[in-house]
Motif scaffolding. Structure first.
Motif, short mmCIF file in Angstrom:
data_model
loop_
_atom_site.label_atom_id
_atom_site.label_comp_id
_atom_site.label_asym_id
_atom_site.label_seq_id
_atom_site.Cartn_x
_atom_site.Cartn_y
_atom_site.Cartn_z
N ARG A 11 0.71 -1.29 0.04
CA ARG A 11 0.20 -0.05 -0.04
C ARG A 11 0.85 1.21 0.10
O ARG A 11 2.02 1.24 0.80
CB ARG A 11 -0.88 -0.06 1.36
CG ARG A 11 -1.94 -1.33 1.11
CD ARG A 11 -2.91 -0.96 2.17
NE ARG A 11 -3.77 -0.09 2.12
CZ ARG A 11 -4.84 -0.12 1.42
NH1 ARG A 11 -5.22 -0.92 0.60
NH2 ARG A 11 -5.46 1.15 1.11
N GLN A 13 0.21 5.44 -0.38
CA GLN A 13 -0.15 6.69 -0.68
C GLN A 13 0.51 7.35 -1.73
O GLN A 13 1.65 7.75 -1.54
CB GLN A 13 -0.47 7.60 0.72
CG GLN A 13 -1.38 8.62 0.12
CD GLN A 13 -1.76 9.58 1.36
OE1 GLN A 13 -1.10 9.59 2.34
NE2 GLN A 13 -3.12 10.05 1.25
N ARG A 15 1.03 10.62 -4.78
CA ARG A 15 1.02 12.06 -5.37
C ARG A 15 1.79 12.06 -6.43
O ARG A 15 2.82 12.33 -6.30
CB ARG A 15 1.15 13.25 -4.34
CG ARG A 15 0.64 14.68 -4.73
CD ARG A 15 1.04 15.51 -3.49
NE ARG A 15 0.19 15.23 -2.45
CZ ARG A 15 -1.06 16.14 -2.18
NH1 ARG A 15 -1.52 16.96 -2.70
NH2 ARG A 15 -1.62 15.61 -0.90
N ILE A 29 -4.21 11.67 -6.17
CA ILE A 29 -4.04 11.47 -4.50
C ILE A 29 -4.86 10.25 -4.07
O ILE A 29 -5.76 9.99 -4.73
CB ILE A 29 -4.62 12.80 -3.82
CG1 ILE A 29 -3.74 14.15 -4.68
CG2 ILE A 29 -4.45 12.77 -2.44
CD1 ILE A 29 -4.35 15.42 -4.06
N ASP A 30 -4.07 9.91 -3.15
CA ASP A 30 -4.68 8.36 -2.46
C ASP A 30 -4.87 7.31 -3.45
O ASP A 30 -5.72 6.57 -3.28
CB ASP A 30 -5.85 8.91 -2.05
CG ASP A 30 -5.60 9.66 -0.55
OD1 ASP A 30 -4.67 9.82 -0.19
OD2 ASP A 30 -6.56 10.63 -0.49
N ASN A 32 -3.28 3.56 -4.47
CA ASN A 32 -2.73 2.60 -3.81
C ASN A 32 -2.20 1.68 -4.85
O ASN A 32 -2.88 1.61 -5.90
CB ASN A 32 -3.60 1.89 -2.81
CG ASN A 32 -3.82 2.34 -1.47
OD1 ASN A 32 -3.19 3.27 -0.99
ND2 ASN A 32 -5.09 2.63 -1.31
N GLU A 93 -7.76 3.07 -6.76
CA GLU A 93 -8.29 4.22 -6.26
C GLU A 93 -9.65 4.20 -6.01
O GLU A 93 -10.63 3.49 -6.58
CB GLU A 93 -8.24 5.39 -7.50
CG GLU A 93 -8.45 6.62 -7.04
CD GLU A 93 -8.31 7.79 -8.20
OE1 GLU A 93 -7.40 8.59 -7.87
OE2 GLU A 93 -8.84 7.66 -9.19
N LYS A 94 -10.17 4.67 -4.69
CA LYS A 94 -11.54 4.50 -4.27
C LYS A 94 -11.82 2.99 -4.31
O LYS A 94 -12.95 2.87 -4.68
CB LYS A 94 -12.60 5.30 -5.03
CG LYS A 94 -12.20 6.60 -4.59
CD LYS A 94 -12.87 7.73 -5.23
CE LYS A 94 -12.33 9.29 -5.16
NZ LYS A 94 -13.37 10.02 -6.09
#
Length: 186
Positions: A11, A13, A15, A29-30, A32, A93-94
């Motif tokens: 994992r 994070q 940018r 952003i965010d 993985n 993502e999400k």
């Protein structure tokens, strides 16, 4: 760097700022990045591949070419076999797989695809950078579609051979002597 074993997770994070292809910088952003884990991941990879070929490839290939390249309904068992000898990383993502890259230890990138709607937002670049980290000092190469050629050229690849009308063989070599060897081997 950390390697993921089959079923392992990494994992991160992230940018990412990517200038290509527009002069505007886009941030992801965010997001993985992790290894492929199970059959549901394989089904999602097949879905991303199919959607990418049919939607993002439409500006370069007609329907007949796209249908020959990617069946509308992917066979998960066939995809599992297709990916079995490759290392595959997923961009998440999400909780959705938005891209993937599959490669061999010798530097051959077999697949690099992003889902429609997230193209040109740094997903492919983030995946590509992970491969560069995992294979330091290895010359990377691929067979790229016309749609993917600009991405690879932006990342330092050069065309070493035209394979046919649909595919290009590209490589990013670390030195000129290596480029000559690679060109001869292909």
């Amino acid at each position: 760097h950390t390697r993921c074993s089959q079923g392992g997770r990494r994992r991160r994070q992230a940018r990412h700022r990517v200038p290509f292809p527009s002069p505007d910088w886009v941030e992801k952003i965010d997001m993985n990045i992790r290894c492929i884990c199970n059959d549901s991941d394989i089904a999602a990879v097949a879905a991303v591949f199919t959607a990418s070929v049919h939607e993002l490839g439409a500006s370069h290939y007609d329907a007949t070419q796209r249908n020959a390249w990617a069946a509308r309904f992917a066979d998960v068992k066939a995809w599992s076999a297709r990916l079995s000898g490759l290392r595959t990383l997923l961009a998440i993502e999400k909780n959705e797989i938005v891209g993937f890259i599959s490669y061999e230890p010798n530097g051959h990138i077999e697949f690099l695809y992003t889902a429609p709607g997230v193209e040109r937002q740094g997903v492919a670049s983030a995946l590509y950078r992970e491969v560069e980290k995992e294979l330091p000092g290895v010359s990377l190469f691929t067979e790229a579609s016309l749609a993917a050629k600009p991405f690879f050229m932006q990342h330092g690849f050069t065309v070493v051979e035209w394979v046919d009308v649909v595919l290009l063989k590209l490589a990013r070599c670390l030195d000129t002597q290596n480029t000559e060897l690679l060109s001869k081997e292909l």
